[in-house]
Structure formats: C-alpha cells, structure tokens
Design a protein around this motif. Structure first.
Motif, PDB file in Angstrom:
ATOM      1  N   LEU A  95       0.752  -1.159  -0.385  1.00 49.24           N
ATOM      2  CA  LEU A  95       0.613   0.421  -0.383  1.00 49.24           C
ATOM      3  C   LEU A  95       0.920   0.985   0.465  1.00 49.24           C
ATOM      4  CD1 LEU A  95      -2.262  -1.472   2.445  1.00 49.24           C
ATOM      5  CD2 LEU A  95      -3.081  -1.382   0.415  1.00 49.24           C
ATOM      6  N   ASN A  96       0.301   2.114   0.622  1.00 50.34           N
ATOM      7  CA  ASN A  96       0.800   3.576  -0.323  1.00 50.34           C
ATOM      8  C   ASN A  96       1.348   4.186   1.529  1.00 50.34           C
ATOM      9  OD1 ASN A  96       0.935   3.776  -2.423  1.00 50.34           O
ATOM     10  ND2 ASN A  96      -1.048   4.355  -2.812  1.00 50.34           N
ATOM     11  N   SER A  97       0.634   4.782   2.501  1.00 46.85           N
ATOM     12  CA  SER A  97       1.097   4.986   4.035  1.00 46.85           C
ATOM     13  C   SER A  97       0.529   3.875   5.049  1.00 46.85           C
ATOM     14  CB  SER A  97       0.124   6.162   3.767  1.00 46.85           C
ATOM     15  OG  SER A  97      -1.160   5.739   4.408  1.00 46.85           O
ATOM     16  N   GLY A  98       1.218   3.756   6.179  1.00 45.09           N
ATOM     17  CA  GLY A  98       1.424   3.574   7.440  1.00 45.09           C
ATOM     18  C   GLY A  98       0.079   3.722   8.379  1.00 45.09           C
ATOM     19  N   THR A  99      -0.889   4.897   8.031  1.00 46.93           N
ATOM     20  CA  THR A  99      -2.361   4.504   8.238  1.00 46.93           C
ATOM     21  C   THR A  99      -3.049   3.651   7.174  1.00 46.93           C
ATOM     22  OG1 THR A  99      -2.382   6.533   9.529  1.00 46.93           O
ATOM     23  CG2 THR A  99      -4.368   6.368   8.663  1.00 46.93           C
ATOM     24  N   GLU A 100      -3.210   4.059   5.942  1.00 49.21           N
ATOM     25  CA  GLU A 100      -3.721   2.894   5.194  1.00 49.21           C
ATOM     26  C   GLU A 100      -3.264   1.465   5.648  1.00 49.21           C
ATOM     27  OE1 GLU A 100      -3.873   2.107   0.403  1.00 49.21           O
ATOM     28  OE2 GLU A 100      -2.177   3.385   0.914  1.00 49.21           O
ATOM     29  N   ALA A 101      -2.308   1.112   5.983  1.00 51.18           N
ATOM     30  CA  ALA A 101      -2.641   0.111   6.083  1.00 51.18           C
ATOM     31  C   ALA A 101      -2.464  -0.766   7.449  1.00 51.18           C
ATOM     32  CB  ALA A 101      -0.739   0.329   6.102  1.00 51.18           C
ATOM     33  N   VAL A 102      -2.183  -0.017   8.301  1.00 52.54           N
ATOM     34  CA  VAL A 102      -3.314   0.116   9.982  1.00 52.54           C
ATOM     35  C   VAL A 102      -5.132   0.038   9.460  1.00 52.54           C
ATOM     36  CG1 VAL A 102      -4.294   0.867  11.903  1.00 52.54           C
ATOM     37  CG2 VAL A 102      -1.822   0.735  11.457  1.00 52.54           C
ATOM     38  N   GLU A 103      -5.665   1.289   8.548  1.00 50.89           N
ATOM     39  CA  GLU A 103      -7.073   0.627   7.967  1.00 50.89           C
ATOM     40  C   GLU A 103      -7.150  -0.679   7.788  1.00 50.89           C
ATOM     41  OE1 GLU A 103     -10.053   3.505   7.985  1.00 50.89           O
ATOM     42  OE2 GLU A 103      -8.625   3.807   9.587  1.00 50.89           O
ATOM     43  N   PHE A 104      -6.538  -0.836   6.242  1.00 53.66           N
ATOM     44  CA  PHE A 104      -6.275  -1.863   5.706  1.00 53.66           C
ATOM     45  C   PHE A 104      -6.732  -3.261   6.313  1.00 53.66           C
ATOM     46  CE2 PHE A 104      -6.209  -4.133   1.863  1.00 53.66           C
ATOM     47  CZ  PHE A 104      -5.617  -5.177   2.062  1.00 53.66           C
ATOM     48  N   ALA A 105      -5.467  -3.211   7.675  1.00 51.83           N
ATOM     49  CA  ALA A 105      -5.699  -4.352   8.942  1.00 51.83           C
ATOM     50  C   ALA A 105      -6.555  -4.713   9.685  1.00 51.83           C
ATOM     51  CB  ALA A 105      -4.450  -4.162   9.296  1.00 51.83           C
ATOM     52  N   ILE A 106      -7.321  -3.660  10.180  1.00 49.89           N
ATOM     53  CA  ILE A 106      -8.061  -3.248  11.543  1.00 49.89           C
ATOM     54  C   ILE A 106      -9.416  -4.222  10.166  1.00 49.89           C
ATOM     55  CG2 ILE A 106      -9.699  -2.041  12.062  1.00 49.89           C
ATOM     56  CD1 ILE A 106      -7.714  -1.114  13.178  1.00 49.89           C
ATOM     57  N   ASN A 107      -9.622  -3.539   9.586  1.00 48.26           N
ATOM     58  CA  ASN A 107     -10.806  -4.039   7.865  1.00 48.26           C
ATOM     59  C   ASN A 107     -10.765  -5.165   8.151  1.00 48.26           C
ATOM     60  OD1 ASN A 107     -12.100  -3.510   4.861  1.00 48.26           O
ATOM     61  ND2 ASN A 107     -13.502  -2.476   6.749  1.00 48.26           N
ATOM     62  N   PHE A 108      -9.694  -5.611   7.308  1.00 48.77           N
ATOM     63  CA  PHE A 108      -9.288  -7.005   7.156  1.00 48.77           C
ATOM     64  C   PHE A 108      -9.684  -8.521   8.042  1.00 48.77           C
ATOM     65  CE2 PHE A 108      -6.685 -10.554   7.136  1.00 48.77           C
ATOM     66  CZ  PHE A 108      -7.354 -11.027   5.527  1.00 48.77           C
ATOM     67  N   ALA A 109      -9.330  -7.686   9.549  1.00 51.20           N
ATOM     68  CA  ALA A 109     -10.208  -8.217  10.841  1.00 51.20           C
ATOM     69  C   ALA A 109     -11.513  -8.310  11.063  1.00 51.20           C
ATOM     70  CB  ALA A 109      -9.218  -7.764  11.979  1.00 51.20           C
ATOM     71  N   HIS A 278      -2.191   3.100  -6.603  1.00 43.24           N
ATOM     72  CA  HIS A 278      -0.619   2.913  -6.692  1.00 43.24           C
ATOM     73  C   HIS A 278      -0.256   1.629  -5.808  1.00 43.24           C
ATOM     74  CE1 HIS A 278       0.601   6.327  -9.262  1.00 43.24           C
ATOM     75  NE2 HIS A 278      -0.366   7.005  -7.645  1.00 43.24           N
ATOM     76  N   GLN A 279      -1.277   0.693  -5.285  1.00 42.25           N
ATOM     77  CA  GLN A 279      -1.033  -0.468  -4.734  1.00 42.25           C
ATOM     78  C   GLN A 279      -0.357  -1.376  -5.166  1.00 42.25           C
ATOM     79  OE1 GLN A 279      -4.823  -2.269  -3.660  1.00 42.25           O
ATOM     80  NE2 GLN A 279      -3.927  -3.872  -3.068  1.00 42.25           N
ATOM     81  N   LEU A 280       0.227  -1.999  -5.038  1.00 37.97           N
ATOM     82  CA  LEU A 280       1.038  -2.951  -5.169  1.00 37.97           C
ATOM     83  C   LEU A 280       2.530  -2.562  -6.808  1.00 37.97           C
ATOM     84  CD1 LEU A 280      -1.672  -5.889  -5.252  1.00 37.97           C
ATOM     85  CD2 LEU A 280       0.948  -5.944  -4.308  1.00 37.97           C
ATOM     86  N   ASP A 281       2.706  -1.549  -6.768  1.00 38.33           N
ATOM     87  CA  ASP A 281       3.483  -0.473  -7.739  1.00 38.33           C
ATOM     88  C   ASP A 281       4.794  -1.245  -7.400  1.00 38.33           C
ATOM     89  OD1 ASP A 281       1.756   0.652  -9.329  1.00 38.33           O
ATOM     90  OD2 ASP A 281       1.758   2.846  -8.749  1.00 38.33           O
ATOM     91  N   PRO A 282       5.721  -1.375  -8.768  1.00 30.46           N
ATOM     92  CA  PRO A 282       7.384  -1.876  -8.559  1.00 30.46           C
ATOM     93  C   PRO A 282       7.760  -1.438  -8.330  1.00 30.46           C
ATOM     94  CG  PRO A 282       6.001  -1.333 -11.088  1.00 30.46           C
ATOM     95  CD  PRO A 282       5.022  -1.045  -9.701  1.00 30.46           C
ATOM     96  N   LEU A 283       7.561  -0.180  -8.298  1.00 29.47           N
ATOM     97  CA  LEU A 283       8.658   1.588  -7.675  1.00 29.47           C
ATOM     98  C   LEU A 283       9.514   0.731  -5.763  1.00 29.47           C
ATOM     99  CD1 LEU A 283      11.244   3.476  -8.466  1.00 29.47           C
ATOM    100  CD2 LEU A 283       9.354   5.001  -8.202  1.00 29.47           C
ATOM    101  N   GLY A 284       7.136   0.695  -5.783  1.00 31.79           N
ATOM    102  CA  GLY A 284       7.473   0.977  -4.343  1.00 31.79           C
ATOM    103  C   GLY A 284       8.500   0.221  -3.062  1.00 31.79           C
ATOM    104  N   ALA A 285       7.844  -0.860  -4.230  1.00 27.34           N
ATOM    105  CA  ALA A 285       8.095  -3.154  -4.171  1.00 27.34           C
ATOM    106  C   ALA A 285       9.759  -3.080  -4.437  1.00 27.34           C
ATOM    107  CB  ALA A 285       7.815  -4.146  -5.168  1.00 27.34           C
ATOM    108  N   ILE A 286      10.620  -1.739  -4.858  1.00 28.68           N
ATOM    109  CA  ILE A 286      11.868  -2.518  -5.340  1.00 28.68           C
ATOM    110  C   ILE A 286      12.823  -2.016  -4.325  1.00 28.68           C
ATOM    111  CG2 ILE A 286      12.730  -0.656  -6.965  1.00 28.68           C
ATOM    112  CD1 ILE A 286      13.509  -4.010  -7.264  1.00 28.68           C
ATOM    113  N   ALA A 287      11.968  -0.853  -3.911  1.00 26.90           N
ATOM    114  CA  ALA A 287      12.312   0.214  -2.507  1.00 26.90           C
ATOM    115  C   ALA A 287      12.878  -0.809  -1.914  1.00 26.90           C
ATOM    116  CB  ALA A 287      11.707   1.301  -2.163  1.00 26.90           C
TER     117      ALA A 287
END
Length: 399
Positions: A95-109, A278-287
């Motif tokens: 994903l793109n940001s920490g907040t987005e990741a935590v939001e996603f994680a809670i929603n996933f749960a 931009h989910q799963l974009d290659p530039l962030g992934a390579i970083a």
C-alpha cells in the motif's frame, strides 16, 4: 513562498534542499544532523546508495502499471519481505502509507471475524484518519475499549495481579464483539512507553483463544527501530495481521500488511476486493526489497546494538532539573521535560528543540506530551553520536 502551502502542520522556517546519511542541508548551506530520521522513516539514513540505485534502475523499466497486472519485481519483493519475518506468513499486499496499512489491517480483521469492535491501548497512535484515528489517543471520541496498561520492564513483575480483572472484564463483556486488538508494540507517538510484557502476553493469549485477532502496528517500530527486526518480538505473541510502513521504503512512501492464507480464505473474494491506484506498484516494491537486503547483508540490526548501548550510557549521564524522566527502547529515546526556572514545560520543549536546531541537531517534540524525541538512523556513526551528545549537553547546561 510558504504561503502557497496549506497549513496542515507547523513548519520550521528553513527549507530543506538535500540530504545524505544522517545529515540534511537547507537552502542556505546550513547542515543539520537528523535525529528523527525524516519522519521516523530513514532507518538506513537518507539517500542510501543501494536503495537509490535500485530505484533508478527500476524507473528506467517501469514505474506504474494498471492495477489489473502484477510485475516480477513485486512478486520478488513480496517473497523477500515474507522471508524477513521471524514467524511464517504467506500473504502480503503493498500500500502507500502507514495509516492506510493499519486501516486495511483492521478492516481485514473485521471482515475475517464478522465483528466490528476494536481494542487498543490508551496513548496508542494507530493512524491519522478513519478507524485508525478513532482508536488513537488523538481522537476525542471516548471509548471503553481504549484500555489502561501497566508499564514495566521486569519479566518477574506482579502486574498481572492488578490487571487480571481488566483482562477478565474485556473477555467477559466484549470478546464476542471484538474483531481485533490493535497494538503498537512500543507507544511511540504516545510518549515512548512499553507496556508490560506479561500483561500483553496474557491479554493476547486470552483474546486469541476466543477468536479475537491480534493486529500489530509496526509502522514505526518495524525494521530494527526497537533493536529487533520487529517490535512484537519483545513479547511472546504471534500476530494475525501486521501493518508495515515508514522505514520499509527508507524515505519512499510504501506500506504493507502481512497475514496468513487461512485468514484470507475466511473472506469472500467480493468482500476482499480493494483497489487503489498505486497498490503493488513496482517502484515501491523494489525500494522495500532493497531495504530488506541491506538489513540482512549489512547486518544493520546487529551493528545497532552497540550504538543503542552508547546512547543509553549517555542518557544515564544527562542530568538537569528540567529533565523529569528519560525513556528508551532500542533506538527510541524520549526526554520528558518539566517546568524549570519559571519556564513552563511546554515552553521548555519548544525552547530546547529550537536551540538544538540552531546548534545543528534536529529532534522531534510533542508539546502536549511535554516530550523531546530522538529516533536517529540506525546507521548513525560514532562521530555523529558524539556530536549529538555534545549538543544536548550544551543546550541543557545553558538553560
């Protein structure tokens, strides 16, 4: 010039032009040692040459693609990051940001359990908006599910005697409604506080026994910041979902959630759907993949242990009536300030951070928490540490 920028923050009256390692320079050529690693993001130091080179090479090939496609770089990065974990996980999305990741994680749960409520600790900071903010200390919304906790480093403590009634109350009254316990291993924004190990272990154990998922927010504590790969390793717990961010891209915006296929299978494909440009974009992934390689190949965490000892040794000698308490965990340091010489604690926080900036050292601060924070890059050198120690001593001595 600054008038064109929407004032969403309090900006310092200098413009940053470039950075390298532990340092950055302003447009006037002044040099500053960055003791907050950007925004707690560059654990490997600014502009790490291997990360920059990998991203440059990737930019020549592919930066962005339709969300309907994956790339070889993204798949390789996913495998590398999953292997970096001390426990076995087999599912990840970027994903793109920490907040987005935590939001996603809670929603996933919530989707995996068919429950809605979230348990968190008082003083937690889980994100800047949405559900993540609702269960953070920055939200004014009251909740019985933002719970107290003991703060203790003694594995032989008696904290459970005092807090077992709280655990029993949560299990008896909320367990059937709780989707997850969203936990910061160390409460960084909340003041550099570490909850009691025995309390967290017992609470997580009992919650998982009744089907409540453990969601760990490693956005700040991950990638060596606490002296281990991930902050949750300081407890005897196995998280169900983990949110990553910040240091994962070493300055480039990328985050992720990690989980297991068995949880993914509990959610129907239609309910699992999530599409973001931009989910799963290659530039962030390579970083991110390069960051993991650097940690492994250059033994960053192993080398940081001596640096942690040196910081702690210095802080044991730093004494001044304006210092109420110094808290540390790994490469996380907090100086709690108190009123001194007719100067309020809040004014002192601002005065000290300004004086340090004048001396060429950037630190973090929280007026509301009356706290000065230091989260230097894990790659900080001996000479750079001595520079920080000298300037901190000077500024406190001149108060």
């Amino acid at each position: 010039m600054m008038e064109t920028i929407l004032q969403t923050n309090i900006f310092e009256p200098i413009l940053i032009e470039k950075a390298n390692g532990s340092w950055f320079w302003d447009t006037k050529g002044n040099k500053y040692l960055d003791c907050v690693s950007g925004t707690w993001c560059v654990n490997l130091g600014h502009n790490h040459p291997r990360v920059i080179q990998a991203m440059k090479e990737q930019m020549d090939k592919l930066v962005h693609r339709s969300m309907r496609f994956l790339t070889p770089m993204t798949l390789q990065a996913a495998e590398d990051i999953l292997l970096f974990f001390p426990h076995e996980y087999d599912k990840i999305t970027f994903l793109n940001s920490g907040t987005e990741a935590v939001e996603f994680a809670i929603n996933f749960a919530q989707k995996a359990t068919n429950r809605e409520k979230v348990l968190s600790l008082k003083n937690s900071y889980l994100g800047a908006y949405g559900i993540a903010k609702q269960y953070s200390y920055t939200s004014s919304k009251a909740s019985d599910l933002k719970i107290d906790y003991p703060e203790c480093d003694d594995i032989n403590c008696n904290c459970l005697e005092d807090f077992n009634p709280l655990i029993e109350h949560i299990i008896e009254n909320y367990s059937s409604e709780l989707a997850c316990f969203a936990l910061e291993p160390i409460l960084v924004s909340g003041g550099i506080h570490k909850p009691c190990t025995n309390f967290i272990n017992e609470l997580c154990k009992q919650l998982q026994e009744v089907g409540v998922l453990i969601v760990i927010d490693e956005v700040t504590t991950g990638f060596g910041r606490t002296g281990r790969k991930f902050g949750y390793e300081h407890y005897d717990i196995t998280p169900d979902v983990i949110a990553l961010g910040k240091a994962m891209g070493n300055g480039y915006p990328i985050s992720a959630i990690i989980t297991k296929a068995e949880l993914e299978e509990k959610i129907s494909p239609s309910n699992r759907y999530y599409a973001q440009s931009h989910q799963l974009d290659p530039l962030g992934a390579i970083a991110a993949a390069t960051v993991v390689k650097i940690f492994e190949e250059e033994k960053v965490i192993e080398k940081s242990q001596e640096k942690i000892k040196q910081f702690n040794a210095f802080f044991q000698t730093l004494s001044h009536p304006a210092i109420k308490e110094i808290r540390s965990h790994g490469m996380l340091f907090g100086i709690q300030v108190q009123s001194y010489n007719n100067i309020s604690s809040t004014d002192l926080v601002l005065q000290i951070k300004d004086k340090l900036l004048d001396e060429g050292v950037l630190i973090g601060y929280s007026v509301g928490k009356e706290l000065l924070r230091l989260l230097p890059p894990l790659t900080i050198t001996t000479e750079e540490r001595e520079f920080v120690f000298q300037k901190l001593t000077k500024v406190f001595n001149e108060l």
